[in-house]
Design an enzyme around this catalytic site. Structure first.
Site, mmCIF file in Angstrom:
data_model
loop_
_atom_site.group_PDB
_atom_site.id
_atom_site.type_symbol
_atom_site.label_atom_id
_atom_site.label_comp_id
_atom_site.label_asym_id
_atom_site.label_seq_id
_atom_site.Cartn_x
_atom_site.Cartn_y
_atom_site.Cartn_z
ATOM 1 N N LYS A 34 0.831 -1.211 0.000
ATOM 2 C CA LYS A 34 0.000 0.000 0.000
ATOM 3 C C LYS A 34 0.873 1.271 0.000
ATOM 4 O O LYS A 34 0.679 2.172 -0.807
ATOM 5 C CB LYS A 34 -0.939 0.014 1.224
ATOM 6 C CG LYS A 34 -1.878 -1.186 1.296
ATOM 7 C CD LYS A 34 -2.829 -1.104 2.482
ATOM 8 C CE LYS A 34 -2.176 -1.217 3.842
ATOM 9 N NZ LYS A 34 -1.500 -2.518 4.102
ATOM 10 N N ARG A 59 -0.667 -9.595 12.810
ATOM 11 C CA ARG A 59 -1.253 -8.542 11.960
ATOM 12 C C ARG A 59 -2.066 -9.164 10.819
ATOM 13 O O ARG A 59 -3.116 -8.655 10.449
ATOM 14 C CB ARG A 59 -0.146 -7.643 11.390
ATOM 15 C CG ARG A 59 0.426 -6.686 12.438
ATOM 16 C CD ARG A 59 1.789 -6.151 12.045
ATOM 17 N NE ARG A 59 1.798 -5.373 10.832
ATOM 18 C CZ ARG A 59 2.894 -5.165 10.092
ATOM 19 N NH1 ARG A 59 4.056 -5.701 10.462
ATOM 20 N NH2 ARG A 59 2.820 -4.434 9.009
#
Ligand code: AP5
Length: 219
Positions: free
Chosen positions: A13, A171
Site C-alpha cells: 500500500k 497482523r
C-alpha cells in the site's frame, strides 16, 4: 480523486501510494505513518496507540476515526486524497461515509491489493527504514546504495517494531478477521477494484494505473 488502498500488511500500500500521490497530485494519508510519527514524538496519541501497534492489534476505532476526520479537514484534501490503511473495520468505513469530506466528493474507488501470504512474509521481513527520515528500503527489492545505511541520512537502517515474525502473523490474522469484510462491503457498493500486487514495484504501479484509467474512462 478520492481513493482507498485496501490490502493486508505488506501488500504494498505505502509503496504504491508514493507513486499514486505524485501521479494524481493528491495527499497520501497513511494512518500507520501518522501513528508512528506520534509515537516518535511521544504525544498522548502515540502513547495510546503504541501498545496496540506493537502487539499487531488495531488501534481503537474512536481514536482512529477522530484522527482521520481531522486530517481530511485540512486544505490539501480539497483536491482529493489517497487513504492508506483506513478504513480497517466496518465501523471505520461507515464513519468515513458520514464525514464532511465525503459529502461533496464521494469515493472514486477502493483498490484491493491481492498478495499471497508467503510474499507478505518475505517483503515484511526484508523491510528496513531510516530512523531519522522514515524512508523505506527492502533488502530484496529496494536496496540502499550501501548495505544497511540510509542513502540520504547516512544513518543505520532499522526494522519496524511490528515487523517481527510473530507480530507479522498476528497482523495478518487481525487483517483477516477485521479488515477483510471490507472487500465485500465496497464490492457491494460498486467501488472495489481488484489488483494483483505480486509483480515488481514498477509492474504493480503500471497495473494499478491502467485499472484506474479504465475506471475513470481515460485513454
Ligand atoms: P500500517 O503502517 O498501515 O501497516 P500495514 O497495513 O500492516 O501495512 P504495512 O505498512 O506493513 O505494509 P504496506 O501494505 O504499506 O506495504 P509496503 O508498501 O510498506 O499500520 C501499522 C499499524 O498501525 C497497524 O497494525 C495498526 O495497529 C495501526 N493502524 C493503522 N491504521 C489503522 C486503522 N485504520 N485502524 C486501527 N489501527 C490502525 O511494502 C512492504 C515492503 O515490501 C516494503 O519493504 C516494500 O519495499 C516492499 N514491496 C512493496 N511492494 C513490492 C513489490 N511489488 N515487489 C517487491 N517488494 C515490494
Amino acid at each position: 480523486m478520492q481513493l482507498i488502498l485496501l490490502g493486508p500488511p505488506g501488500s504494498g500500500k505505502g509503496t504504491l501510494a508514493a507513486d499514486l500521490e505524485q501521479l494524481y497530485e493528491i495527499p497520501h494519508i497513511s494512518t500507520g505513518d501518522i501513528f508512528r510519527r506520534n509515537i516518535r514524538e511521544k504525544t498522548a496519541l502515540g502513547q495510546e496507540a503504541e501498545t496496540y501497534i506493537d502487539s499487531g492489534a488495531l488501534v481503537p476505532d474512536a481514536l482512529t476515526i477522530t484522527m482521520v476526520a481531522d486530517r481530511l479537514e485540512q486544505d490539501d484534501c480539497k483536491r482529493g486524497f489517497l487513504l492508506d490503511g483506513f478504513p480497517r473495520t466496518i465501523v471505520q468505513a461507515d464513519a468515513l461515509a458520514r464525514l464532511n469530506a465525503l459529502q461533496d466528493k464521494p469515493l472514486t474507488a477502493v483498490l484491493n491489493l491481492i498478495v499471497r501470504d508467503e510474499t507478505i512474509l518475505k517483503r515484511l521481513s526484508g523491510r528496513r527504514m531510516c530512523p531519522r527520515c522514515g524512508r523505506g528500503y527492502n533488502i530484496h527489492s529496494q536496496k540502499p546504495r550501501a548495505a544497511g545505511i540510509c542513502d540520504d541520512c547516512q544513518v543505520t537502517l532499522v526494522q519496524r517494531a511490528d515487523d517481527k515474525e510473530e507480530t507479522i502473523l498476528k497482523r495478518l490474522q487481525t487483517y483477516k478477521e477485521q479488515t477483510e469484510p471490507l472487500i465485500a462491503y465496497y464490492r457491494e457498493r460498486g467501488l472495489l477494484i481488484d489488483a494483483d500486487n505480486e509483480g515488481t514495484i514498477e509492474a504493480c504501479f503500471q497495473t494499478v494505473r491502467q485499472l484506474l484509467d479504465d475506471r475513470l474512462g481515460r485513454a
